[in-house]
Write an enzyme that holds these catalytic residues in place. Structure first.
Site, short mmCIF file in Angstrom:
data_model
loop_
_atom_site.label_atom_id
_atom_site.label_comp_id
_atom_site.label_asym_id
_atom_site.label_seq_id
_atom_site.Cartn_x
_atom_site.Cartn_y
_atom_site.Cartn_z
CG ASN A 59 -1.75 1.24 1.37
OD1 ASN A 59 -1.78 2.06 0.46
ND2 ASN A 59 -2.43 1.37 2.50
CD GLU A 63 -2.99 5.42 6.79
OE1 GLU A 63 -2.96 5.49 5.56
OE2 GLU A 63 -2.09 4.90 7.47
CD GLU A 100 -3.74 -2.42 7.23
OE1 GLU A 100 -2.62 -2.62 6.77
OE2 GLU A 100 -4.39 -1.39 6.99
N GLY A 134 2.17 2.27 10.90
CA GLY A 134 3.12 3.37 10.77
C GLY A 134 3.79 3.76 12.08
CB SER A 153 4.91 -1.74 12.17
OG SER A 153 4.51 -0.40 12.38
P1 13P Z 1 2.80 0.37 7.77
O1 13P Z 1 3.32 -0.93 7.19
O2 13P Z 1 3.55 1.57 7.29
O3 13P Z 1 2.66 0.29 9.25
O4 13P Z 1 1.32 0.55 7.19
C1 13P Z 1 0.45 -0.51 7.24
C2 13P Z 1 -0.74 -0.17 6.43
O5 13P Z 1 -1.49 0.74 6.75
C3 13P Z 1 -0.98 -0.91 5.20
O6 13P Z 1 -2.22 -0.65 4.68
#
Ligand code: 13P
Length: 248
Positions: free
Chosen positions: A9, A96, A166, A172, A211
């Site tokens: 992503n 998000e 998630e 993140g 992450s």
């Molecule tokens: P990160 O891998 O940067 O934590 O993001 C995960 C994510 O939101 C994938 O959709």
């Protein structure tokens, strides 16, 4: 045996040139073994990245889709538009989108259905916030997120869908769920679906996101109910993304 799937992503990152280079590096690194790998690209680069990956096994995805088929919805992108540009996957309900742009369980369910009208596989993202986890609401939250889709689309719609767990607190933040924490929720999700339809539960791919990195992917992917990953930050670097893909 479920086919594994690793999805990048890219979120709102990159330029036309950098996303082209990233796509090229990924397909070069994948070589002939590209099954079960996809990238979800910013809308505006779907055409350029789509051209580059055409004919490779790397699948193209988008990061959201409108909850309506067409019409006066300024700024939105419909499922038929994504289909025209060769999208095989689309994320719906990413945290998000839910937290910054007001995507609700109801609108996520509509987006899910819109994707399926165009034979695009929705990747339904679900997961709890830290506060919800601390209040022991994780299972209730993911149940509610799943129910919104199942109630609108029907359980059979999960035959052509992917789920991504998630945990919001892991996205993140560098704070991955432990293998056991992730497995516990994945197992719960599969059992929740099994209570409605065992065949679908056995078959549906449930990805982990939050992450995920080359050094923790192997442990996560070894868990029995984790069928792959939805990778944010680490998918912006071809080497890291390929390492994660190859660790499955
Ligand atoms: P990160 O891998 O940067 O934590 O993001 C995960 C994510 O939101 C994938 O959709």
């Amino acid at each position: 045996m479920r086919q594994s799937l690793v999805v990048g992503n890219w979120k709102m990152n990159g330029t036309r040139a950098s996303t082209a280079a990233l796509a090229q590096s990924i397909i070069t690194g994948l070589g002939a073994n590209s099954a079960g790998c996809a990238v979800c690209v910013p809308y505006i680069f779907l055409a350029s990245v789509g051209e580059i990956i055409k004919g490779s096994g790397l699948a193209l995805g988008a990061q959201n889709v409108a909850n309506q088929p067409s019409g006066a919805y300024t700024g939105e992108i419909s499922a038929s538009m994504l289909n025209e540009f060769g999208c095989q996957y689309v994320l719906v309900g990413h945290s998000e989108r839910r937290s910054y742009y007001g995507d609700t369980n109801a609108s996520v369910a509509e987006r899910f259905c819109q994707a399926q009208t165009q034979n695009i596989t929705p990747i339904l993202c679900i997961g709890e916030t830290l506060e919800q986890r601390e209040q022991d609401q994780t299972f209730a939250v993911v149940n509610e997120q799943l129910d919104a889709v199942i109630n609108l689309a029907g359980i059979d719609a999960l035959n052509s869908a992917v789920l991504a767990y998630e945990p919001v607190w892991a996205i993140g933040t560098g704070k991955t769920a432990s293998d056991e924490q992730a497995q516990e929720v994945h197992q719960h999700i599969r059992q929740y679906i099994a209570a409605k339809n065992q065949t679908i539960a056995d078959k549906i791919q449930i990805l982990y996101g939050g992450s995920a990195k080359p050094d923790n992917a192997k442990g996560l992917f070894a868990m029995p109910d984790i069928d792959g990953g939805l990778i944010g930050g680490a998918s912006l670097d071809a080497d890291s993304f390929l390492k994660i893909y190859h660790s499955i």
